[in-house]
Design an enzyme around this catalytic site. Structure first.
Site, PDB file in Angstrom:
ATOM      1  CG  PHE A   1      -0.372   0.493   2.494  1.00 47.97           C
ATOM      2  CD1 PHE A   1      -0.615   1.785   2.943  1.00 47.97           C
ATOM      3  CD2 PHE A   1       0.424  -0.331   3.288  1.00 47.97           C
ATOM      4  CE1 PHE A   1      -0.096   2.247   4.136  1.00 47.97           C
ATOM      5  CE2 PHE A   1       0.955   0.127   4.478  1.00 47.97           C
ATOM      6  CZ  PHE A   1       0.693   1.427   4.900  1.00 47.97           C
ATOM      7  CE  LYS A   2       4.301   1.017   5.121  1.00 51.57           C
ATOM      8  NZ  LYS A   2       5.298   0.503   6.056  1.00 51.57           N
ATOM      9  CG  ASP A   3       4.158   0.369  -4.193  1.00 57.25           C
ATOM     10  OD1 ASP A   3       5.290   0.656  -3.773  1.00 57.25           O
ATOM     11  OD2 ASP A   3       3.843  -0.777  -4.570  1.00 57.25           O
TER      12      ASP A   3
ATOM     13  CB  THR B   1       8.664   2.120   4.520  1.00 60.13           C
ATOM     14  OG1 THR B   1       7.450   2.066   5.267  1.00 60.13           O
ATOM     15  CG2 THR B   1       9.027   3.568   4.264  1.00 60.13           C
TER      16      THR B   1
END
Length: 481
Positions: free
Chosen positions: A112-114, A145
């Site tokens: 999801f950090k993309d 991350t």
């Protein structure tokens, strides 16, 4: 829109200032001076937008057109999401028994950090190109991350990134996604310590004001406001996808279940609440349960050690974004926030005042899941739906399975199951690996070890200085700010 420190001791800055600062000069975290309130008509209009357009609307509330013209902002966000594999960027899977899983992992690194880091990378490059400047990004990572940050800036001449990973605490795939990126501006360090231990040398370098200024240090961890800002969109999109109707009065509530480590995603949810989104937030954690204990009992204190769990990216003892949540609940009282956080910094233990604990428990629900709970959730979801969960998503789904039917609920899924083969095998499930991940094991790797007993801060300092010397010798036409 200006940004102030949660500790009240730094002057207000604009979005560019918050973007490049990471921590505020007084040690606090930047937050908007004012949280915009959205009327029902705006919510109705936004409910028809695809995710990408929703991100644009939200960012425009927090970034003035004087800093970034609207058309330019739209282009930057389109460019950020251009490498995502799903046409909708994120995708909601509707499974049996009311289980809704919002897949936030369709970016390059399957995490999801993309989403937030691809946008943040574009914002950074926009300002750096305008000013012909260079920054040194310093990031500690517990899993995803690092690789997302690397992908967001790889090959950029205006940025060098130094990533410190905890050797043996990431999965093999997570580590390979970092060490296989062979670019001149990518510098990866494998430290023989846990997630909290690798934060210490990073904090030390940022605390050296002269060094940080000389090499223009900045962070891309979720201390950076830009990441929180983009993540607010997850909660709006989840609500619009799961709310039965926006034609009732009052608007229906939706429960958003958020796997929580450093607390960036749950902070974004608290801000969405403050903007008028009718959501009930649930912070779900693994055995590293400081947030759960804080919500339930007001006990914001460290355990004896970080416990290694199947949900490794959440193996965090000090969720620094709790400071932002407490600041919101304290009515933006920087003086009181500073007092509480300094007390915690000294003793690593803080009992929340009763009125603050009550406000926190009204804002958040919480739940913790053991490795056994995670495995059972992964197994049940596969048996009932033929759907593979990563162990972090399984923490959220464990909560869903433990609750009676009630309001509509959406579980945020932060990573693809493909990144966590060991957890799948422990649950007796067969990993399904996409070719991009399979190819990692045959690729060249590069990293610098940081051994136990070594002065990690000094080692990083020397590598940053060496990078700067190489840049000067190369005579690139970009200057340090």
């Amino acid at each position: 829109m200006e940004y102030v420190s949660t500790r009240g001791g730094a002057g207000a800055v604009d979005f560019e200032g918050a973007l490049f600062s990471g921590y505020a000069p007084d040690g606090g975290l930047f937050m908007p001076q004012r949280i915009p309130w959205l009327e029902r008509d705006t919510l109705r209009r936004w409910s028809r937008l695809p995710y990408q357009e929703l991100v644009k609307e939200l960012c425009f509330l927090f970034i003035t057109a004087e800093l970034v013209p609207r058309s330019t902002l739209n282009d930057l966000i389109d460019r950020a999401f251009s490498r995502f594999r799903h046409k909708d960027v994120v995708h909601l899977s509707r499974l049996k028994d009311g289980l809704n899983v919002l897949e936030l992992w369709h970016g390059v690194t399957y995490a999801f950090k993309d989403l937030s880091l691809s946008c943040t990378g574009q914002f950074l490059q926009y300002f750096l190109e305008k000013k012909k400047q260079h920054v040194t990004i310093l990031v500690g990572t517990s899993g995803d991350t690092g690789s997302s940050a690397i992908e967001s800036v790889r090959g950029q001449k205006n940025m060098d990134i130094f990533v410190v990973l905890p050797k043996g605490f990431c999965t093999q795939i997570q580590e390979l996604q970092m060490t296989t990126v062979i670019e001149d501006n990518i510098h990866v360090f494998a430290a023989h310590g846990n997630s909290d231990e690798i934060d210490e040398p990073i904090k030390e370098l940022f605390a050296d004001v002269d060094f940080a200024r000389k090499y223009n240090l900045m962070s891309l961890n979720s201390v950076n406001w830009s990441r929180i800002m983009v993540q607010i969109a997850h909660h709006f999109y989840a609500y619009f996808q799961c709310a039965p109707s926006l034609d009732t009065t009052p608007l229906p509530m939706v429960e958003i279940v958020v796997p929580t480590g450093g607390g960036g995603n749950i902070t974004a949810g608290c801000i969405a609440q403050k903007m008028g989104l009718p959501i009930q937030l649930v912070a779900v954690v693994n055995s590293n349960d400081i947030i759960h204990r804080t919500v339930q009992h007001g006990d914001f204190s460290l355990s004896e050690s970080v416990k290694a769990t199947l949900a490794s990216a959440m193996d965090i003892q000090e969720p620094y974004n709790m400071e932002r949540i407490l600041w919101l609940l304290l009515g933006s009282d920087g003086r009181l926030t500073k007092m509480l956080m300094e007390r915690f910094s000294v003793s690593k233990s803080l009992k929340l005042p009763e009125d603050l604990r009550r406000k926190l428990s009204e804002t958040l629900r919480s739940c913790s899941a053991s490795d056994e709970d995670i495995v059972r959730a992964m197994q049940r979801c596969w048996e009932e739906n033929r759907y593979l969960l990563c162990p972090h998503s399984a923490v959220a789904v464990h909560y869903h399975y433990s609750q009676p039917d009630g309001m509509p609920r959406c579980c945020l899924a932060p990573a693809s199951a493909a990144k966590f083969q060991d957890a799948l095998l422990r649950a007796g499930l067969v990993p399904q690996l996409p070719p991009e991940i399979t190819a990692l094991t045959a690729m060249e790797t590069r990293s610098t070890p940081l051994e136990r007993g070594q002065d990690w801060a000094q080692a990083l300092r020397e590598q940053i200085e060496a990078m700067a010397r190489r840049r000067r010798i190369a005579g690139q036409g970009v200057t340090q700010t």
